[in-house]
Design a protein around this motif. Structure first.
Motif, PDB file in Angstrom:
ATOM      1  N   SER A  65       7.263  -3.635 -10.958  1.00 55.42           N
ATOM      2  CA  SER A  65       8.619  -3.422 -10.451  1.00 55.42           C
ATOM      3  C   SER A  65       9.162  -4.684  -9.796  1.00 55.42           C
ATOM      4  N   GLU A  66       8.262  -5.390  -9.090  1.00 57.45           N
ATOM      5  CA  GLU A  66       8.680  -6.650  -8.471  1.00 57.45           C
ATOM      6  C   GLU A  66       9.108  -7.637  -9.554  1.00 57.45           C
ATOM      7  N   HIS A  69      -9.722   8.657  -8.132  1.00 59.67           N
ATOM      8  CA  HIS A  69      -9.140   8.164  -6.894  1.00 59.67           C
ATOM      9  C   HIS A  69      -9.077   6.641  -6.892  1.00 59.67           C
ATOM     10  N   LYS A  94       5.472   0.187 -17.761  1.00 59.92           N
ATOM     11  CA  LYS A  94       5.774   1.237 -16.775  1.00 59.92           C
ATOM     12  C   LYS A  94       5.509   2.632 -17.321  1.00 59.92           C
ATOM     13  N   MET A 145       1.808  -1.068 -10.920  1.00 58.63           N
ATOM     14  CA  MET A 145       3.159  -0.505 -10.918  1.00 58.63           C
ATOM     15  C   MET A 145       4.061  -1.286  -9.965  1.00 58.63           C
ATOM     16  N   GLY A 146       3.524  -1.555  -8.798  1.00 61.76           N
ATOM     17  CA  GLY A 146       4.315  -2.246  -7.764  1.00 61.76           C
ATOM     18  C   GLY A 146       4.759  -3.612  -8.226  1.00 61.76           C
ATOM     19  N   PHE A 147       3.792  -4.388  -8.724  1.00 52.32           N
ATOM     20  CA  PHE A 147       4.162  -5.757  -9.084  1.00 52.32           C
ATOM     21  C   PHE A 147       4.973  -5.796 -10.371  1.00 52.32           C
ATOM     22  N   ARG A 172      -6.575   4.933  -9.109  1.00 53.44           N
ATOM     23  CA  ARG A 172      -5.200   5.018  -8.660  1.00 53.44           C
ATOM     24  C   ARG A 172      -4.773   3.780  -7.880  1.00 53.44           C
ATOM     25  N   SER A 173      -5.743   3.241  -7.157  1.00 50.93           N
ATOM     26  CA  SER A 173      -5.436   2.129  -6.271  1.00 50.93           C
ATOM     27  C   SER A 173      -4.918   0.913  -7.051  1.00 50.93           C
ATOM     28  N   PRO A 174      -5.657   0.440  -8.068  1.00 46.10           N
ATOM     29  CA  PRO A 174      -5.120  -0.686  -8.834  1.00 46.10           C
ATOM     30  C   PRO A 174      -3.822  -0.319  -9.550  1.00 46.10           C
ATOM     31  N   LEU A 175      -3.695   0.975  -9.877  1.00 41.36           N
ATOM     32  CA  LEU A 175      -2.488   1.410 -10.574  1.00 41.36           C
ATOM     33  C   LEU A 175      -1.250   1.194  -9.694  1.00 41.36           C
ATOM     34  N   VAL A 176      -1.419   1.433  -8.394  1.00 43.11           N
ATOM     35  CA  VAL A 176      -0.302   1.220  -7.467  1.00 43.11           C
ATOM     36  C   VAL A 176       0.122  -0.243  -7.529  1.00 43.11           C
ATOM     37  N   ASN A 177      -0.880  -1.148  -7.590  1.00 42.91           N
ATOM     38  CA  ASN A 177      -0.572  -2.573  -7.670  1.00 42.91           C
ATOM     39  C   ASN A 177       0.151  -2.908  -8.956  1.00 42.91           C
ATOM     40  N   TYR A 206     -13.935  12.642  -9.052  1.00 47.96           N
ATOM     41  CA  TYR A 206     -13.012  12.492  -7.928  1.00 47.96           C
ATOM     42  C   TYR A 206     -12.889  11.023  -7.529  1.00 47.96           C
ATOM     43  N   ASP A 261      -1.102   7.666 -14.640  1.00 52.60           N
ATOM     44  CA  ASP A 261      -1.058   8.317 -13.334  1.00 52.60           C
ATOM     45  C   ASP A 261      -1.106   9.830 -13.480  1.00 52.60           C
TER      46      ASP A 261
END
Lengths: 146, 505
Positions: free
Chosen positions: B265-266, B251, B322, B261-263, B254-259, B247, B329
């Protein structure tokens, strides 16, 4: 959102913090955003050196809270905020990676106002934050300890 | 233990043998004692007979004397009576002593003598009766009679002595037999008592050993239970830890994955801006006239040559990043869901299996119609189990069956059930594309799939189903050939309770 509202962003991941801030700005919110990367600093700021929260009397705050912090859980902060007589009316938006239903339920039970799961998909993420920004721009926030 | 048992059997056999010997010996000795007693009685009888014969001879003699002296007929009658007794007495005596050659020999001498004497008496009486008293007195006076009489006495004495000797002998024999019988009984009884004593000792010893063994067994059982409990607790703890670990890991991943993915996209946004600038600059360099500054325009910039290639490579790289993030994810979500499932407490409830499966079939009716498939449900046994787990098991299997049908062939999915020894066995069969036997193990592994990869999926369904079946105390297996369809068989306990499996998992 009236001008004096300060957004307290408690987010340990600086990348997340940057993305959140950027997208809130893009939605046209120009309020001051105070970022904190750990729980201790945030708690110290929120409750002041005497731990009562008296220092924020009369200010309007909005808290953006991540649950997974290196030094404590966001739930602890949420509980303390909602137990504090000055801060309990402050809106708390939980913005975290966890989509566990128990966790969500617990947060709402403790008095959190909005719970948002950070989507990994950036479009959804950006969209969610921008909508949150739009939401910020229309909601009314009470001043602490009225 | 075995040796002790043999010892006891031997002991019992010995006791039986001793008793048998004593009984047989006693019967024999009693018979012998009776025989001896009869012989003793015979001896006494013999002596009696001898005395009686002698007495009759004496009576005959005295009667003869009396008659010769007085001539009274009374004496003659007495004489006749006594004389008539003598032959039968002698016959009797010879009968009695027929077994003894010594007596027989003596008697053989005695009988003629006695007859001779009686004849002599009769003769004297006859002489006296016919008034020839002198002749009679003469005969009496002759010493022949006396000598014969003495001889008879001697013989009788001899016989009596023989009988006395036999009497002593036989009495001794009888005594000895009795003593023997008595001592035999005594010794035998003593032996039996001793054997019984040994038996009691052995029985007590073995029962003590048994008690000790029982106590030991009880202790061992308690120890074993304690050990099992301990192990179970350890396992449960380890399992919980793995669940927590999975877990947290999923969990936190996922956090670095958001980064990322986010950057990414940026970056993509930036890419648009950069290439628009490049395009503008390129146009400016070639001094193309009347082109508005479109750096902020949403239209794709017009690129040429190496610039275009660069832009495409940029786009391709971002696309790979991506799609990989998206895949990662999905995997992390799957692990999270599985660990969440693993932590859910099962609730045993009575389930109408047919109703449950009909419910699932209703939810997939649209897909079934699209795939031109029919789903048949045969009578199914009802069971007590966790409803949600069972729903997930069957819906995964039915989904799979619908998903992997053969193109161009109407699907036929059959759900069957039967019971066996407290277990309900369910088959979900299809006529789909089948699974190569070499992949039969693989399909149950997490994130592993088999066959043509033309359908979306992460390779989670069957791993999840098998985990659920195991938690419900059951087993599952697959029988399948490529192109002929598959049958998934699930064996579940008819009455699942918490104790079966949940505690340990």
């Amino acid at each position: 959102m009236s001008k004096p509202v300060t957004i307290i962003m408690i987010e340990d991941d600086e990348g997340h913090a940057r993305l959140i801030e950027r997208n809130i700005r893009r939605s046209g919110v120009n309020n001051e955003i105070l970022p904190f990367t750990n729980g201790t600093d945030a708690v110290n700021y929120l409750f002041g050196s005497d731990g009562t929260g008296l220092n924020h009397k009369g200010e309007a705050l909005l808290i953006l809270l991540d649950l997974n912090l290196p030094d404590m859980t966001g739930i602890d902060i949420l509980r303390r905020v909602k137990d504090n007589k000055y801060l309990k009316a402050t809106p708390v938006v939980v913005l975290t990676t966890t989509d566990d239903s128990h966790e969500i339920k617990r947060c709402y039970e403790l008095g959190c106002n909005v719970y948002i799961t950070k989507p990994v998909n950036y479009e959804s993420f950006a969209n969610a934050i921008r909508q949150l920004g739009l939401f910020f721009s229309v909601i009314q926030v009470p001043a602490a300890a009225t | 233990m075995r040796r002790r048992a043999i010892g006891q059997i031997l002991l019992l056999a010995a006791g039986l043998a001793v008793l048998t010997v004593i009984s047989a010996g006693s019967v024999y000795l009693v018979n012998r004692a009776r025989e001896d007693a009869r012989w003793v009685v015979r001896t006494v009888e013999n002596e009696n007979q001898i005395s009686f014969t002698q007495l009759q001879l004496r009576r005959a003699e005295s009667a003869q004397r009396g008659f010769v002296l007085t001539l009274q007929p009374n004496f003659q009658t007495d004489f006749e009576e006594a004389a008539s007794q003598i032959p039968p007495a002698l016959t009797r005596l010879s009968e009695l002593t027929s077994d003894n050659p010594t007596q027989k020999r003596v008697l053989d001498q005695m009988i003629p003598l006695s007859h001779q004497r009686i004849e002599e008496f009769r003769k004297t009486i006859e002489l006296a009766r016919t008034q020839r008293l002198n002749d009679a007195a003469q005969i009496v006076r002759e010493d022949v009679g006396r000598a014969a009489m003495n001889h008879i006495y001697d013989l009788a004495g001899e016989m009596r002595a023989e009988e006395d000797r036999l009497f002593v002998l036989r009495t001794t024999n009888a005594d000895r037999s009795q003593t023997l019988a008595a001592s035999m009984t005594g010794i035998g009884s003593g032996l039996v008592v001793v054997l019984a004593g040994i038996s009691i000792f052995l029985v007590r010893r073995s029962s003590r050993a048994r008690d000790q063994a029982e106590a030991l067994l009880r202790d061992n059982n308690i120890n074993l239970e304690a050990t099992v409990d301990e192990r179970t607790a350890d396992l449960r703890e380890a399992n919980d830890e793995i669940q927590r670990f999975a877990y947290i890991v999923s969990h936190d991943l996922r956090s670095p994955l958001v980064n990322i993915m986010g950057f990414t996209s940026e970056l993509e946004e930036l890419r648009g801006d950069i290439f628009k600038r490049i395009a503008a600059l390129a146009r400016a360099g070639t001094s193309t006239p009347l082109v508005p500054d479109n750096a902020t325009d949403s239209a794709e910039p017009v690129l040429e040559g190496t610039d275009k290639q660069l832009s495409e490579e940029f786009t391709e790289a971002l696309g790979f990043i991506k799609s990989s993030i998206g895949k990662m994810d999905r995997l992390i979500s799957a692990i999270l869901n599985l660990t969440r499932e693993g932590r859910r407490e099962f609730q045993p409830v009575r389930i109408d299996t047919r109703e449950l499966i009909e419910g699932i079939v209703a939810t997939v009716a649209h897909q079934a119609a699209e795939a031109d498939a029919q789903i048949r449900i045969e009578p199914l046994p009802n069971i007590v189990s966790d409803r949600l787990a069972l729903e997930q098991i069957f819906s995964n299997l039915i989904d799979n069956a619908l998903k992997y049908l053969k193109d161009g062939v109407p699907g036929d999915i059959l759900i069957r059930g039967r019971t066996k020894l407290g277990f309900a066995i369910f088959d979900v069969s299809d006529n789909g594309r089948g699974i190569d036997p070499k992949d039969h193990q693989r399909i149950f592994d997490l994130f592993r799939r088999a066959g043509t990869q033309d359908k979306p999926g992460q390779g989670i369904g069957l791993a999840h189903v098998r985990a659920l079946v195991r938690r419900l105390g059951g087993t599952m297996s697959v029988a399948s050939e490529l192109h002929t369809g598959s049958t998934f068989t699930i064996t579940l306990p008819i009455n699942w309770t918490f104790s079966n499996r949940n505690k340990a998992s």
